[in-house]
Design an enzyme around this catalytic site. Structure first.
Site: not given
Length: 130
Positions: A38-40, A35
């Protein structure tokens, strides 16, 4: 998402509908999840995301130099095999269906499950040969 619902697992995040896409490792393609924004991450399915997955370095390098990042995880992808990077978003999360290792034909589902790791479902590692 229907498969998740059938198992009683929510693939959506609580604030917005989220589609879960599962991509299959094949002899021709190695799939790899990141991702970049962000950090999905499919938290409900894979548990807490690892710290490295959230790091700015991983998120940027995974797109720029995926083969180098994979090598750092011990995953060497042959040159003739295409590396496909999937960028998760708030609306669409990805998960990798690992390629069945040679020598596991005839294994039960339970025995095969023992081989699967979070990292193999992100695509940074592959399953060990039997």
């Amino acid at each position: 998402n229907a498969a998740c619902a059938e198992l009683g697992i929510s693939a959506s995040n609580p604030t917005a509908p989220t589609e879960l896409m599962v991509v299959e490792q094949t002899p021709a393609e190695h799939h790899f999840i990141v991702c970049t924004l962000c950090s999905c991450y499919p938290l409900q399915l894979l548990g807490m995301s690892p710290d490295w997955y959230k790091s700015r370095e991983y998120r940027s390098r995974a797109v720029r130099e995926p083969r180098a990042v994979l090598r750092e995880f011990g995953t060497e992808v042959p040159k003739e095999r295409k590396v496909v990077v999937h960028d998760s978003t708030a609306d669409c999360r990805y998960m990798v269906l690992p390629q069945r290792p040679r020598g596991t034909e005839g294994w039960s589902e339970e025995r095969l499950q023992q081989l699967i790791t979070r990292d193999s479902m992100i695509g940074v590692t592959t399953l060990p040969e039997a």
